[in-house]
Design a protein around this motif. Structure first.
Motif, PDB file in Angstrom:
ATOM      1  N   CYS A  45      -6.753  -0.805   0.396  1.00 37.95           N
ATOM      2  CA  CYS A  45      -6.094  -1.481   1.401  1.00 37.95           C
ATOM      3  C   CYS A  45      -6.897  -1.735   2.707  1.00 37.95           C
ATOM      4  O   CYS A  45      -7.695  -0.774   3.138  1.00 37.95           O
ATOM      5  CB  CYS A  45      -4.760  -0.212   2.004  1.00 37.95           C
ATOM      6  N   CYS A  70       0.399   3.186   3.743  1.00 37.31           N
ATOM      7  CA  CYS A  70       0.943   2.558   4.889  1.00 37.31           C
ATOM      8  C   CYS A  70       1.840   1.551   4.818  1.00 37.31           C
ATOM      9  O   CYS A  70       2.333   0.617   5.886  1.00 37.31           O
ATOM     10  CB  CYS A  70      -0.243   2.248   5.821  1.00 37.31           C
ATOM     11  N   CYS A 102      -5.285   0.598   5.922  1.00 32.74           N
ATOM     12  CA  CYS A 102      -5.833   2.121   6.143  1.00 32.74           C
ATOM     13  C   CYS A 102      -6.933   2.604   5.080  1.00 32.74           C
ATOM     14  O   CYS A 102      -7.160   3.841   4.940  1.00 32.74           O
ATOM     15  CB  CYS A 102      -4.624   2.939   5.941  1.00 32.74           C
ATOM     16  N   ASN A 116      -7.005   3.198   2.199  1.00 31.40           N
ATOM     17  CA  ASN A 116      -6.428   3.741   0.961  1.00 31.40           C
ATOM     18  C   ASN A 116      -6.910   3.131  -0.281  1.00 31.40           C
ATOM     19  O   ASN A 116      -6.742   1.980  -0.592  1.00 31.40           O
ATOM     20  CB  ASN A 116      -5.047   3.880   1.380  1.00 31.40           C
ATOM     21  N   CYS A 169       0.957  -1.195   0.108  1.00 32.52           N
ATOM     22  CA  CYS A 169      -0.089  -0.050  -0.139  1.00 32.52           C
ATOM     23  C   CYS A 169       1.043   1.332  -0.143  1.00 32.52           C
ATOM     24  O   CYS A 169       1.813   1.181   0.740  1.00 32.52           O
ATOM     25  CB  CYS A 169      -0.965  -0.106   1.370  1.00 32.52           C
TER      26      CYS A 169
HETATM   27 ZN    ZN Z   1      -2.796   1.048   3.696  1.00 33.16          ZN
END
Ligand code: ZN
Length: 248
Positions: A184, A74, A187, A189, A71
């Motif tokens: 992700c 993160c 997080c 994302n 990712c």
């Molecule tokens: Zn992430």
């Protein structure tokens, strides 16, 4: 396509080790089309070239491809599977060259990106980079440009028209660059990851070649056989002898 032998896998690995990714792609593709010259393969649209690499991957290691991408936010590693057949079916083989398009009143004739374009323009540059694509690669693909019947140059195109053309180029050859919509789980994302069959297949082939060399090493030490003799053994026989050695 004939099945690759252990000797061929090692030969590709030895040759490709010294090559840039775009040249490696041609080395790999040439095993799917032994009769085609490197020049011919270099002039194939990237999607058609990638289709050949996916077919080679399928023959060597099967259809399921286990992928891992970090990712970008993160760094959590995302694991997911892709299927060679699913990707192969996205290839566009139905195009007549040159292709024609009309964008913002500009009449364009164009062709798709090839490995040769990447080799001519980019040495060690990321071709996913928009600026590189715009400045170096687009002019090669645009064959003629006219506006209200008058011939124009690439520099006459407004930035928005160039952007629209990049989108069109991507849509015209979807397998040239495989973009994946990823989220992700850590997080949340959401981003578009790239799947590059050249580096994916190369990494797998390099691992396979090193496994083969390790087997040669082990069997040569134990039995004194030559590399040639060991590689000529079927995989079943090699595995049998290695299993026997493990029992000793
Ligand atoms: Zn992430």
């Amino acid at each position: 396509m004939e099945r690759l032998t252990s000797q061929q896998i090692l030969a590709i690995w030895e040759l490709g080790n010294k090559q840039a990714p775009s040249q490696r792609a041609l080395t790999l593709a040439s095993y799917t089309e032994p009769a085609a010259s490197q020049e011919i393969l270099a002039q194939l649209p990237l999607g058609l070239r990638n289709q050949k690499l996916l077919q080679l991957r399928e023959q060597l290691f099967g259809q399921e491809m286990a992928c891992v991408l970090p990712c970008p936010q993160c760094s959590q590693l995302l694991e997911f599977n892709l299927n060679t057949q699913q990707l192969i079916h996205t290839v566009n083989t139905d195009f007549a060259m040159p292709l024609q398009a009309s964008i913002d009143g500009f009449e364009l004739s164009y062709r798709l990106l090839t490995t040769e374009d990447l080799q001519m323009v980019l040495v060690g540059i990321d071709y996913h980079d928009y600026d590189v694509l715009e400045q170096a690669l687009l002019p090669r693909c645009l064959l003629t440009i006219s506006y209200e019947g008058k011939t124009c140059g690439y520099q006459d195109l407004p930035a928005t028209t160039k952007q629209a053309f990049i989108k069109l180029l991507e849509q015209s050859d979807p397998l040239a660059e495989v973009k994946l919509d990823l989220v992700c789980p850590n997080c949340q994302n959401a981003w578009q990851g790239l799947f590059d069959i050249v580096s994916f297949l190369w990494d797998e082939l390099a691992q396979q070649a090193q496994r083969l060399l390790a087997e040669v090493h082990q069997l040569a030490l134990a039995y004194g056989w030559s590399e040639q003799a060991i590689l000529a053994l079927s995989m079943t026989r090699r595995q049998y002898y290695l299993a026997r050695l493990a029992q000793c």
